[in-house]
Design a protein around this motif. Structure first.
Motif, mmCIF file in Angstrom:
data_model
loop_
_atom_site.group_PDB
_atom_site.id
_atom_site.type_symbol
_atom_site.label_atom_id
_atom_site.label_comp_id
_atom_site.label_asym_id
_atom_site.label_seq_id
_atom_site.Cartn_x
_atom_site.Cartn_y
_atom_site.Cartn_z
ATOM 1 N N ILE A 26 58.057 29.055 42.260
ATOM 2 C CA ILE A 26 59.268 28.443 42.798
ATOM 3 C C ILE A 26 60.323 29.531 42.975
ATOM 4 O O ILE A 26 60.621 30.265 42.023
ATOM 5 C CB ILE A 26 59.784 27.342 41.866
ATOM 6 C CG1 ILE A 26 58.749 26.207 41.802
ATOM 7 C CG2 ILE A 26 61.130 26.805 42.339
ATOM 8 C CD1 ILE A 26 59.105 25.105 40.837
ATOM 9 N N PRO A 29 67.410 31.137 43.406
ATOM 10 C CA PRO A 29 68.461 31.071 44.437
ATOM 11 C C PRO A 29 68.573 32.375 45.240
ATOM 12 O O PRO A 29 68.727 32.334 46.457
ATOM 13 C CB PRO A 29 69.726 30.798 43.615
ATOM 14 C CG PRO A 29 69.236 30.064 42.414
ATOM 15 C CD PRO A 29 67.913 30.680 42.089
ATOM 16 N N ILE A 32 65.810 32.601 47.768
ATOM 17 C CA ILE A 32 66.040 31.694 48.898
ATOM 18 C C ILE A 32 67.011 32.328 49.882
ATOM 19 O O ILE A 32 66.799 32.302 51.103
ATOM 20 C CB ILE A 32 66.579 30.345 48.384
ATOM 21 C CG1 ILE A 32 65.493 29.605 47.608
ATOM 22 C CG2 ILE A 32 67.087 29.488 49.550
ATOM 23 C CD1 ILE A 32 65.978 28.349 46.907
ATOM 24 N N PRO A 162 69.790 13.751 52.429
ATOM 25 C CA PRO A 162 69.317 14.675 51.414
ATOM 26 C C PRO A 162 69.617 14.163 50.011
ATOM 27 O O PRO A 162 70.230 13.111 49.843
ATOM 28 C CB PRO A 162 70.096 15.958 51.715
ATOM 29 C CG PRO A 162 71.289 15.496 52.456
ATOM 30 C CD PRO A 162 70.954 14.196 53.128
ATOM 31 N N LYS A 164 70.956 16.088 47.189
ATOM 32 C CA LYS A 164 71.648 17.075 46.371
ATOM 33 C C LYS A 164 72.676 16.366 45.476
ATOM 34 O O LYS A 164 73.371 15.468 45.921
ATOM 35 C CB LYS A 164 72.339 18.104 47.260
ATOM 36 C CG LYS A 164 71.428 18.693 48.345
ATOM 37 C CD LYS A 164 70.243 19.405 47.739
ATOM 38 C CE LYS A 164 69.351 19.997 48.810
ATOM 39 N NZ LYS A 164 68.606 19.023 49.562
ATOM 40 N N GLU A 313 70.108 24.774 56.526
ATOM 41 C CA GLU A 313 69.087 24.276 55.626
ATOM 42 C C GLU A 313 68.880 25.243 54.464
ATOM 43 O O GLU A 313 68.611 24.830 53.332
ATOM 44 C CB GLU A 313 67.774 24.069 56.382
ATOM 45 C CG GLU A 313 66.615 23.625 55.526
ATOM 46 C CD GLU A 313 66.867 22.328 54.763
ATOM 47 O OE1 GLU A 313 66.318 22.182 53.656
ATOM 48 O OE2 GLU A 313 67.621 21.479 55.272
ATOM 49 N N THR A 314 69.040 26.539 54.738
ATOM 50 C CA THR A 314 68.901 27.525 53.666
ATOM 51 C C THR A 314 69.931 27.286 52.574
ATOM 52 O O THR A 314 69.614 27.332 51.379
ATOM 53 C CB THR A 314 69.059 28.951 54.222
ATOM 54 O OG1 THR A 314 68.074 29.188 55.223
ATOM 55 C CG2 THR A 314 68.898 29.987 53.113
ATOM 56 N N ALA A 316 71.410 24.472 51.829
ATOM 57 C CA ALA A 316 71.069 23.242 51.113
ATOM 58 C C ALA A 316 70.016 23.527 50.048
ATOM 59 O O ALA A 316 70.108 23.038 48.917
ATOM 60 C CB ALA A 316 70.566 22.185 52.093
ATOM 61 N N ARG A 317 69.024 24.351 50.380
ATOM 62 C CA ARG A 317 67.985 24.723 49.411
ATOM 63 C C ARG A 317 68.579 25.585 48.303
ATOM 64 O O ARG A 317 68.254 25.421 47.121
ATOM 65 C CB ARG A 317 66.853 25.455 50.111
ATOM 66 C CG ARG A 317 66.025 24.598 51.061
ATOM 67 C CD ARG A 317 65.012 25.447 51.823
ATOM 68 N NE ARG A 317 64.177 26.220 50.914
ATOM 69 C CZ ARG A 317 63.857 27.500 51.089
ATOM 70 N NH1 ARG A 317 64.343 28.165 52.144
ATOM 71 N NH2 ARG A 317 63.087 28.126 50.234
ATOM 72 N N TYR A 318 69.449 26.497 48.684
ATOM 73 C CA TYR A 318 70.099 27.383 47.712
ATOM 74 C C TYR A 318 70.960 26.574 46.740
ATOM 75 O O TYR A 318 70.899 26.775 45.523
ATOM 76 C CB TYR A 318 70.942 28.402 48.468
ATOM 77 C CG TYR A 318 72.007 29.103 47.652
ATOM 78 C CD1 TYR A 318 71.691 30.141 46.784
ATOM 79 C CD2 TYR A 318 73.351 28.728 47.769
ATOM 80 C CE1 TYR A 318 72.680 30.784 46.045
ATOM 81 C CE2 TYR A 318 74.343 29.370 47.045
ATOM 82 C CZ TYR A 318 74.003 30.389 46.181
ATOM 83 O OH TYR A 318 74.983 31.022 45.462
ATOM 84 N N ASP A 320 70.691 23.415 45.960
ATOM 85 C CA ASP A 320 69.814 22.622 45.111
ATOM 86 C C ASP A 320 69.225 23.488 44.005
ATOM 87 O O ASP A 320 69.132 23.067 42.846
ATOM 88 C CB ASP A 320 68.701 21.997 45.946
ATOM 89 C CG ASP A 320 67.727 21.204 45.092
ATOM 90 O OD1 ASP A 320 68.158 20.225 44.467
ATOM 91 O OD2 ASP A 320 66.542 21.577 45.033
ATOM 92 N N ALA A 321 68.857 24.720 44.345
ATOM 93 C CA ALA A 321 68.292 25.631 43.343
ATOM 94 C C ALA A 321 69.333 26.031 42.307
ATOM 95 O O ALA A 321 69.008 26.245 41.133
ATOM 96 C CB ALA A 321 67.715 26.870 44.030
#
Length: 352
Positions: A26, A29, A32, A162, A164, A313-314, A316-318, A320-321
């Motif tokens: 996984i 951050p 990502i 999403p 988050k 989107e990056t 949003a992933r960051y 969340d991480a």
């Protein structure tokens, strides 16, 4: 021996499929962010950068601090004053005169006798917070990431909500504009059913209806020093946060930007021994050689930076991480994060 060899091969054949099924690591951050496509990065205009050059350190090395100024509509009265002060070269020859541990580093005229340029605005306390004007596209609430409805803009309903999660004890939600963190007072309102351009009926989605928004005191943010109310400060006396985020200052002092380069030149300075961390001996003060808007520097010397789009989107992933660390070191995801624990990534642009 032949029997042992066959047994070992058979055992290996049982192990290999299991290894092949192990999940991919996984990403952290940072990993990502490192994988973000170039299209997710947004350049910061040189006209929005304030460049502070301190006197060289004891080894003669230069010390440059770069500040990104707050975008409209936030804190613009003070921002206008700061632009005038920089154009007048007012800070040249002043100093960093206060460094309080786990709090702030502050600079300006330690004598408080230097005349200010003419035409500086007196800004009202009401400007500490701002009514949404359409610049906020998304807010993050305890119910997840929500499209924002402000006085002037309605963001189209997304197809996939999403998941988050955020928590902020100082506001109902938070947002980002031009990479800057903002606290938001909002309420969630049920949206209207919509149909896409292709005729597809989209799900009804909640909107965060914004009442007020304001910049917050995270690490590295820059604020305006002032005396007692109703004084709001001119912008001549500035500080940056070098410790735990003093969010209790939000809406009590103007926040006008953030340090995006060279924070170590301020955070590592010796702590003042006087009241509130002021230097008691004038010799301890760190001289400021100059403070300029980047556009006043020769093109080759202008710093260039870009930030990760908070609508990507990056990001949003960051985010969340950052809220739920699942990379190998961590044992238990936190399930949420304070806005100051999701710093918007910024990177220098290397000249080609």
């Amino acid at each position: 021996m032949k029997h042992l060899l066959l047994t070992a091969v058979a055992a290996a054949s049982l192990v290999l499929p299991a290894l092949a099924q192990e999940p991919a690591p996984i990403p952290s951050p940072g990993e990502i962010v490192a994988s973000a496509p170039a299209s997710d990065w947004i350049a910061i205009a040189p006209s929005d950068l304030l460049v502070m050059d301190l006197a060289p350190d004891a080894k003669g090395k230069p010390r440059r601090v770069v500040i990104q100024l707050m975008p409209a509509p936030f804190s613009q009265g003070w921002i206008g004053n700061i632009r005038k002060l920089a154009a007048a070269h007012w800070w040249d020859g002043t100093s960093v005169n206060r460094v309080q541990d786990n709090y702030v580093a502050q600079w300006g005229d330690a004598t408080e006798k230097k005349a200010l340029p003419r035409g500086l605005a007196t800004v009202a306390e009401s400007e500490y917070q701002t009514v949404g004007d359409g610049s906020i596209k998304t807010v993050w609430t305890s119910n997840g990431k929500q499209p924002a409805r402000t006085m002037m803009v309605v963001v189209p309903t997304p197809k996939t909500p999403p998941s988050k999660k955020v928590a902020d004890p100082y506001a109902s939600s938070y947002a980002f504009v031009a990479g800057m963190p903002l606290a938001v007072l909002s309420k969630v309102e049920r949206g209207q059913a919509k149909t896409s351009a292709e005729g597809e009926r989209l799900p009804i989605w909640d909107y965060a209806v914004i009442d007020k928004a304001w910049p917050v005191h995270c690490y590295g943010m820059v604020g305006v020093g002032r005396n007692l109310s109703p004084d709001t400060g001119s912008g001549a006396e500035l500080y940056t946060v070098i410790g735990h985020a003093p969010r209790h200052l939000d809406r009590n002092i103007a926040v006008v930007g953030r340090v995006i380069g060279g924070i170590e030149h301020l955070s590592s300075l010796p702590r003042g021994t006087g009241a509130l961390g002021f230097y008691e001996d004038p010799a301890e003060r760190v001289a400021i050689a100059s403070i300029r808007l980047a556009t006043e520097l020769p093109a080759a010397q202008q710093p260039r930076f870009e930030y990760l789009s908070t609508e990507s989107e990056t990001f949003a992933r960051y985010a969340d991480a950052r809220q739920n660390r699942r990379d190998p070191f961590f044992i238990l995801p936190a399930g949420g994060a304070d806005i100051c624990n999701i710093p918007v990534p910024v990177r220098p642009v290397v000249a080609k």
